[in-house]
Design a protein around this motif. Structure first.
Motif, short mmCIF file in Angstrom:
data_model
loop_
_atom_site.label_atom_id
_atom_site.label_comp_id
_atom_site.label_asym_id
_atom_site.label_seq_id
_atom_site.Cartn_x
_atom_site.Cartn_y
_atom_site.Cartn_z
N LYS A 1 20.21 -37.68 32.14
CA LYS A 1 21.50 -37.25 32.66
C LYS A 1 22.55 -37.48 31.59
O LYS A 1 22.39 -38.35 30.74
CB LYS A 1 21.87 -38.08 33.90
N VAL A 2 23.62 -36.67 31.64
CA VAL A 2 24.70 -36.82 30.67
C VAL A 2 25.79 -37.69 31.30
O VAL A 2 26.34 -37.34 32.34
CB VAL A 2 25.29 -35.44 30.29
N ARG A 3 26.04 -38.81 30.67
CA ARG A 3 27.05 -39.72 31.23
C ARG A 3 28.31 -39.69 30.37
O ARG A 3 28.33 -40.22 29.27
CB ARG A 3 26.50 -41.15 31.27
N LEU A 4 29.33 -39.05 30.91
CA LEU A 4 30.60 -39.00 30.18
C LEU A 4 31.73 -39.36 31.16
O LEU A 4 32.54 -38.50 31.55
CB LEU A 4 30.84 -37.60 29.59
N PRO A 5 31.80 -40.62 31.56
CA PRO A 5 32.80 -41.01 32.56
C PRO A 5 34.23 -40.77 32.07
O PRO A 5 35.15 -40.64 32.88
CB PRO A 5 32.55 -42.52 32.77
N GLU A 6 34.38 -40.66 30.73
CA GLU A 6 35.74 -40.43 30.21
C GLU A 6 36.30 -39.07 30.64
O GLU A 6 37.50 -38.85 30.54
CB GLU A 6 35.79 -40.60 28.70
N LEU A 7 35.43 -38.18 31.13
CA LEU A 7 35.94 -36.88 31.56
C LEU A 7 36.58 -36.95 32.95
O LEU A 7 37.26 -36.03 33.39
CB LEU A 7 34.81 -35.83 31.59
N ASP A 8 36.36 -38.08 33.64
CA ASP A 8 36.89 -38.21 35.00
C ASP A 8 38.41 -38.04 35.04
O ASP A 8 38.96 -37.56 36.03
CB ASP A 8 36.53 -39.58 35.60
N SER A 9 39.06 -38.47 33.96
CA SER A 9 40.53 -38.40 34.01
C SER A 9 41.05 -36.96 33.90
O SER A 9 42.26 -36.73 33.97
CB SER A 9 41.16 -39.30 32.95
N LEU A 10 40.14 -35.99 33.78
CA LEU A 10 40.58 -34.59 33.87
C LEU A 10 40.91 -34.24 35.32
O LEU A 10 41.57 -33.24 35.59
CB LEU A 10 39.46 -33.65 33.38
N GLY A 11 40.44 -35.06 36.24
CA GLY A 11 40.66 -34.81 37.66
C GLY A 11 39.39 -34.31 38.32
O GLY A 11 38.61 -33.58 37.70
N GLU A 12 39.22 -34.70 39.57
CA GLU A 12 37.99 -34.34 40.29
C GLU A 12 37.82 -32.83 40.40
O GLU A 12 38.80 -32.12 40.65
CB GLU A 12 38.05 -34.96 41.69
N GLY A 13 36.62 -32.38 40.19
CA GLY A 13 36.34 -30.94 40.36
C GLY A 13 36.75 -30.08 39.17
O GLY A 13 36.52 -28.86 39.18
N THR A 14 37.33 -30.67 38.14
CA THR A 14 37.80 -29.84 37.02
C THR A 14 36.65 -29.08 36.36
O THR A 14 36.76 -27.87 36.12
CB THR A 14 38.53 -30.71 35.96
N LEU A 15 35.56 -29.75 36.07
CA LEU A 15 34.47 -29.08 35.35
C LEU A 15 33.90 -27.93 36.18
O LEU A 15 33.45 -26.92 35.64
CB LEU A 15 33.36 -30.07 35.01
N GLU A 16 33.96 -28.07 37.50
CA GLU A 16 33.43 -27.02 38.38
C GLU A 16 34.42 -25.86 38.48
O GLU A 16 34.03 -24.71 38.66
CB GLU A 16 33.18 -27.57 39.80
N ASN A 17 35.72 -26.17 38.37
CA ASN A 17 36.74 -25.15 38.68
C ASN A 17 37.31 -24.39 37.50
O ASN A 17 37.93 -23.35 37.70
CB ASN A 17 37.91 -25.81 39.44
N ILE A 18 37.13 -24.90 36.30
CA ILE A 18 37.72 -24.17 35.18
C ILE A 18 37.06 -22.79 35.03
O ILE A 18 35.88 -22.62 35.36
CB ILE A 18 37.57 -24.96 33.84
N ASP A 19 37.83 -21.81 34.56
CA ASP A 19 37.23 -20.49 34.38
C ASP A 19 37.23 -20.07 32.91
O ASP A 19 36.79 -18.98 32.57
CB ASP A 19 37.91 -19.43 35.26
N ARG A 20 37.76 -20.94 32.04
CA ARG A 20 37.81 -20.58 30.62
C ARG A 20 38.04 -21.85 29.82
O ARG A 20 38.70 -22.78 30.29
CB ARG A 20 38.97 -19.62 30.43
N ILE A 21 37.48 -21.86 28.62
CA ILE A 21 37.70 -22.99 27.72
C ILE A 21 38.28 -22.43 26.42
O ILE A 21 37.82 -21.40 25.92
CB ILE A 21 36.37 -23.73 27.43
N ARG B 1 27.97 -27.65 36.88
CA ARG B 1 28.06 -26.33 37.50
C ARG B 1 26.70 -25.80 37.95
O ARG B 1 26.60 -24.69 38.48
CB ARG B 1 28.70 -25.33 36.54
N GLY B 2 25.66 -26.57 37.66
CA GLY B 2 24.32 -26.17 38.10
C GLY B 2 23.73 -25.02 37.30
O GLY B 2 22.80 -24.35 37.74
N THR B 3 24.28 -24.75 36.12
CA THR B 3 23.72 -23.66 35.30
C THR B 3 22.55 -24.15 34.45
O THR B 3 21.87 -23.35 33.81
CB THR B 3 24.81 -23.05 34.39
#
Ligand code: M6R
Length: 369
Positions: A32-52, A179-181
């Motif tokens: 598993k990929v453990r990157l707890p530092e991404l939590d401060s982006l806010g819950e659901g951010t990785l699932e909800n973004i549509d562009r990087i 995102r389950g991809t």
């Protein structure tokens, strides 16, 4: 301190395996990929973004280009890579569903900092990939994913580059997971590829010992070209940048497919061309295309130095030199192929009697616009 090394750059290239290993440390656990530092982006951010949007300058931007290949493949989110100074001044389209990823070794590059501040003003989420604890860019961003390359002193970026690619690949895997991809098996496979990189870079360092001689006969060379395709293209750009900044030689990196659209006119007898050759096992079958590019330039008298997978027999008849790299998955080859190019830039600068660590006109961190 330089230790027993002739320059900080030589020391830092020797630390490339460690830069990758330390950036991975504790972040791939139980497949598993453990990157707890991404939590401060806010819950659901990785699932909800549509562009990087990746913003960076110089070598960091080339790492960003590689990040694009991996993140798009693993998460199916569109990724744009922009030079921070271009991005900032063209009123880019940003929404609260855009994740702006900045990449900066120093964390102080003014162009990149201004791009991040602009993204914040527009309501985008900001993630900093940075090598310097507590620097301005990570402080101004919602979240920070540190690279652990250790302090980089030489102006030319080397170990930070491989650490940045590593961090971007971790990010890509994490987003794919969220995102389950990506399936658990795919994450495990790619994690294993990443974990094997430090040892493979060690092998490349050993196989690259002849590069010093290569550099010696090239001290009068006026121009060097670099060709790569797909993930080999950013590697070509990085190889060219190193030669410009260290050896003050005109150098250009091209996408190999672009050759016939113009650059092939530059090929004349004796022109040195480095070619980053994809693996013959490449699932996109780019290998035969690059080999045919090599044949085309060879027929016009180019001196070809190929960076190719160990045992790639197809390249041998057409290359003047082959620098072998160990087998790796296609996306991971740049982490190996770039190492000889870092060494070549350093060796050529040293052979020309230039200051390897402190090239003319350049600063380690560019804190003005
Ligand atoms: O500190 P940064 O990563 O933001 O620096 C970005 C560029 O200035 C830097 O990578 C530069 O291109 C290097 N000198 C290249 O070796």
């Amino acid at each position: 301190e330089k230790g027993g090394w002739s320059s900080f750059m030589a020391k830092e290239i020797s630390e490339e395996p460690e830069a990758v290993a330390k950036t991975l440390l504790g972040r791939l656990v139980d497949h598993k990929v453990r990157l707890p530092e991404l939590d401060s982006l806010g819950e659901g951010t990785l699932e909800n973004i549509d562009r990087i949007v990746i913003v960076a300058c110089g070598t960091a931007a080339y790492a960003g280009m590689l990040g694009k290949y991996a993140i798009e493949k693993w998460s199916r989110i569109p990724v744009d890579v922009e030079l921070a100074h271009e991005f900032r001044y063209r009123d880019p389209i940003l929404t609260e569903r855009t994740l702006v990823v900045s990449i900066s070794q120093s964390g102080e590059t003014m162009d990149t900092l201004l791009a991040v501040r602009h993204a914040l003003e527009q309501g985008a989420k900001t993630l900093s990939i940075c090598n310097t604890q507590g620097a301005t860019i990570p402080r101004d961003s919602h979240a920070v994913l540190y690279t652990h390359a250790g302090p980089e002193v030489a102006v030319a970026s080397t170990k930070a580059f491989v650490a940045q690619i590593t961090a971007l690949y971790l990010l890509g895997l994490r987003i794919g997971e969220a995102r389950g991809t990506l399936s658990a098996e795919q994450i495990a496979e790619n994690a294993a590829e990443l974990l094997a990189i430090p040892e493979k870079i060690d092998e490349v360092l050993v196989a690259s010992q002849s590069i010093g001689q290569l550099a010696h006969w090239m001290t009068d060379t006026q121009s060097v070209l670099f060709l790569g395709r797909n993930v080999g293209f950013p590697v070509a750009l990085e190889g060219a940048l190193k030669l410009k900044e260290l050896a003050y030689i005109h150098a250009e990196g091209f996408a190999a497919g672009e050759l016939k659209h113009g650059p092939i006119a530059l090929i004349e007898p004796g022109q040195v061309v480095f070619v980053i050759v994809p693996s013959p096992r490449d699932p996109n079958s780019l290998h035969p295309k690059v080999v045919s590019n090599i044949q085309e330039i060879r027929a016009r008298g180019a001196r070809v130095i190929a960076i190719a997978e160990k045992g790639d027999a197809a390249v041998l008849p057409f290359a003047d030199e082959v620098i072998p790299i160990p087998l790796a998955g296609s996306l991971f080859e740049p982490l190996l192929a770039v190492v000889p190019l870092h060494i070549f830039g350093m060796e050529l600068a040293a052979a020309k009697g230039l200051d390897v660590d402190q090239p003319r006109n350049l600063a380690k961190s560019v804190t003005v616009e």
